[in-house]
Design a protein around this motif. Structure first.
Motif, PDB file in Angstrom:
ATOM      1  N   GLN A 194       0.970  -0.941  -0.076  1.00 34.40           N
ATOM      2  CA  GLN A 194       0.097  -0.294  -0.039  1.00 34.40           C
ATOM      3  C   GLN A 194       0.328   0.906  -0.348  1.00 34.40           C
ATOM      4  OE1 GLN A 194      -4.072  -1.094   1.732  1.00 34.40           O
ATOM      5  NE2 GLN A 194      -3.234  -0.560   3.213  1.00 34.40           N
ATOM      6  N   PHE A 195       1.860   1.285   0.778  1.00 28.74           N
ATOM      7  CA  PHE A 195       2.551   2.084   1.045  1.00 28.74           C
ATOM      8  C   PHE A 195       3.259   2.937  -0.643  1.00 28.74           C
ATOM      9  CE2 PHE A 195       5.993   5.376   1.771  1.00 28.74           C
ATOM     10  CZ  PHE A 195       7.719   4.642   2.042  1.00 28.74           C
ATOM     11  N   ILE A 196       3.637   1.813  -1.384  1.00 29.91           N
ATOM     12  CA  ILE A 196       4.597   1.950  -2.457  1.00 29.91           C
ATOM     13  C   ILE A 196       3.558   2.297  -3.589  1.00 29.91           C
ATOM     14  CG2 ILE A 196       6.008   0.543  -4.607  1.00 29.91           C
ATOM     15  CD1 ILE A 196       7.000  -1.177  -2.472  1.00 29.91           C
ATOM     16  N   ARG A 200      -5.133   1.600  -1.205  1.00 23.61           N
ATOM     17  CA  ARG A 200      -5.726   0.736  -0.021  1.00 23.61           C
ATOM     18  C   ARG A 200      -6.712  -0.385  -0.802  1.00 23.61           C
ATOM     19  NH1 ARG A 200      -2.340   3.270   1.258  1.00 23.61           N
ATOM     20  NH2 ARG A 200      -2.212   4.416   2.535  1.00 23.61           N
ATOM     21  N   LEU A 201      -6.058  -1.443  -0.037  1.00 24.74           N
ATOM     22  CA  LEU A 201      -6.449  -3.384  -0.901  1.00 24.74           C
ATOM     23  C   LEU A 201      -8.544  -2.814   0.295  1.00 24.74           C
ATOM     24  CD1 LEU A 201      -4.477  -5.191   0.601  1.00 24.74           C
ATOM     25  CD2 LEU A 201      -5.500  -5.034  -1.520  1.00 24.74           C
ATOM     26  N   THR A 202      -9.530  -3.074  -0.904  1.00 30.95           N
ATOM     27  CA  THR A 202     -10.919  -2.788   0.039  1.00 30.95           C
ATOM     28  C   THR A 202     -11.609  -4.000   0.387  1.00 30.95           C
ATOM     29  OG1 THR A 202     -11.477  -3.056  -2.443  1.00 30.95           O
ATOM     30  CG2 THR A 202     -10.581  -0.157  -1.324  1.00 30.95           C
ATOM     31  N   SER A 203     -10.958  -5.524  -1.065  1.00 31.74           N
ATOM     32  CA  SER A 203     -11.619  -6.110  -0.050  1.00 31.74           C
ATOM     33  C   SER A 203     -10.531  -7.621  -0.927  1.00 31.74           C
ATOM     34  CB  SER A 203     -11.929  -7.091  -1.772  1.00 31.74           C
ATOM     35  OG  SER A 203     -12.530  -6.477  -3.196  1.00 31.74           O
ATOM     36  N   GLY A 249      -7.386   2.031  -6.491  1.00 27.96           N
ATOM     37  CA  GLY A 249      -6.595   2.299  -7.240  1.00 27.96           C
ATOM     38  C   GLY A 249      -7.101   1.486  -8.516  1.00 27.96           C
ATOM     39  N   GLY A 250      -7.635   0.164  -8.510  1.00 23.06           N
ATOM     40  CA  GLY A 250      -7.765  -0.387  -9.426  1.00 23.06           C
ATOM     41  C   GLY A 250      -7.301  -1.502  -9.887  1.00 23.06           C
ATOM     42  N   ALA A 251      -6.593  -1.569  -9.192  1.00 26.51           N
ATOM     43  CA  ALA A 251      -5.435  -2.420  -8.969  1.00 26.51           C
ATOM     44  C   ALA A 251      -5.636  -4.408  -8.615  1.00 26.51           C
ATOM     45  CB  ALA A 251      -3.717  -2.619  -8.396  1.00 26.51           C
TER      46      ALA A 251
END
Ligand code: SOE
Length: 390
Positions: A194-196, A200-203, A249-251
């Protein structure tokens, strides 16, 4: 500092060295080391350079001559100590993961938010952000060097539990550690990814496994009757956690946290793949960063191995000439430096307890998913609106 195990040694090195290599606005004093046993605490204080010792953390956090409380105890004690220290007006640095549950982490984040209103700050100890190559990776991604991030591959590989005779340490007991590989090293992988990426992870969808169900008790916890070797206790946490995740962010991300990766000692590997390039980091080769530029002239493209030891690289100006490497312990020195600078400047140090709470929510979602047959489970952060998403 409260606690004096492996992280106690690493944090002591950071407090001892930071003021000697960085021009800090205030000089941290290693005033008081707190532990449960007077003899072992005194021996640790002599070894690492702490002036006083105590076996009473409550008395320590109440002292007027203490400004910072550094918590390096097992996870089950983080919430009680941190909330008390913040209420007493002390700045708090707390080891990762923030707590053993999202509920405890929420209480810590709330206490930190209240304290910040009075200029008292808290930070959680995800030190790998402060390895220069990891910070450089973040800077490259933030500059757009890899373009639109599509995939994140994060694996934290250790093998110290492959031997079934390794004793039942606190990290293997749910009531003390909260979880096993997932919280201990999976938290690092989550925070660093998440830092790099800045996402943010959402699921998540996860699976967890304990391969060795029983281990020999440590001599200290074996009963009077049997010998340590004869007595065994149940392992109540995961040896391995695997999960996939969606980022806001879609990743898409794939994660491994394992203490069963035979031959891998402390390999935290992160690879971020984007539309214009990629970065690749491995903690077992922490002075280097892999960088692939997909926009380079055809025929010249390939992963470049950037040696992150130049004075213009993050933190490096304080250290050695190019090519003279840093080690595992430098992240803890950089952590102490950044914490002291933020406190004196009156600014919130990162990662904050709110950031630690967000990681704790991801950990909780992975456990919830694993308990529900790997069902997709939200972390509490807003899901990305993705067109064409199944
Ligand atoms: C054990 O897995 C451990 O010591 C972790 O607890 C630390 O956070 C990590 O930095 C190294 O491995």
């Amino acid at each position: 500092m409260i606690g004096h195990g492996f992280m106690g040694a690493a944090h002591s090195q950071g407090w001892r060295v930071a003021p000697r290599f960085f021009d800090l606005p205030a000089r941290p004093e290693m005033a008081l080391l707190v532990g449960r046993n007077a003899q072992t605490t005194s021996a640790a204080a002599d070894k690492w350079g702490w002036t006083e010792t105590s076996t009473d953390w409550r008395e320590a956090v109440a002292r007027d001559d203490i400004d910072i409380v550094d918590i390096v105890t097992p996870g089950h004690s983080h919430v009680e100590i941190a909330v008390a220290a913040l209420a007493a007006g002390k700045h708090v640095l707390c080891e990762k993961p923030l707590a053993n549950t999202a509920t405890e982490a929420q209480a810590m984040a709330d206490a930190a938010a209240r304290a910040a209103e009075h200029g008292v700050f808290a930070m959680v100890g995800f030190t790998y952000r402060r390895v220069p190559a990891a910070t450089l990776a973040r800077d490259l991604v933030a500059s757009g060097a890899v373009g639109e991030i599509r995939q994140v591959r994060a694996a934290y590989l250790q093998d110290w539990l492959v031997d079934a005779e390794v004793p039942l340490a606190w990290r293997l007991q749910k009531d003390l550690a909260g979880s096993g590989a997932l919280g201990d090293i999976g938290a690092h992988a989550i925070d660093l990814a998440q830092f790099i990426t800045g996402q943010r992870l959402t699921s998540v969808s996860g699976v967890m496994q304990t391969f060795v169900a029983e281990r020999p008790l440590l001599a200290s916890s074996a009963g009077l009757g049997g010998t340590a070797a004869a007595e065994r206790g149940a392992v109540t946490v995961d040896d391995v956690a695997l999960f996939t995740g969606r980022f806001d962010g879609g990743a898409l991300g794939s994660f491994e946290a394992t203490r069963m990766s035979t031959g891998r000692k402390n390999a935290l590997r992160i690879e971020v793949a984007g539309s214009r390039g990629a970065v690749s980091f491995d903690l077992e080769d922490l002075n280097a960063l892999g960088f692939y530029d997909a926009t380079a002239p055809e025929g010249t493209r390939g992963f470049t191995r950037i040696l992150v030891t130049e004075p213009q690289h993050p933190y490096l100006a304080a250290w050695w000439p190019a090519g003279h490497m840093l080690g595992y312990e430098h992240g803890f020195t950089h952590q102490a430096k950044d914490f002291v600078e933020a406190i004196v400047a009156g600014t919130q140090p990162e990662p904050s307890f709110a950031a630690g709470l967000q990681v704790q929510r991801v950990l909780a979602a992975v456990e919830q998913s694993a308990d529900a047959g790997s069902a997709w489970t939200t972390t509490g952060d807003a899901e990305p609106a993705l067109a064409g998403r199944p």
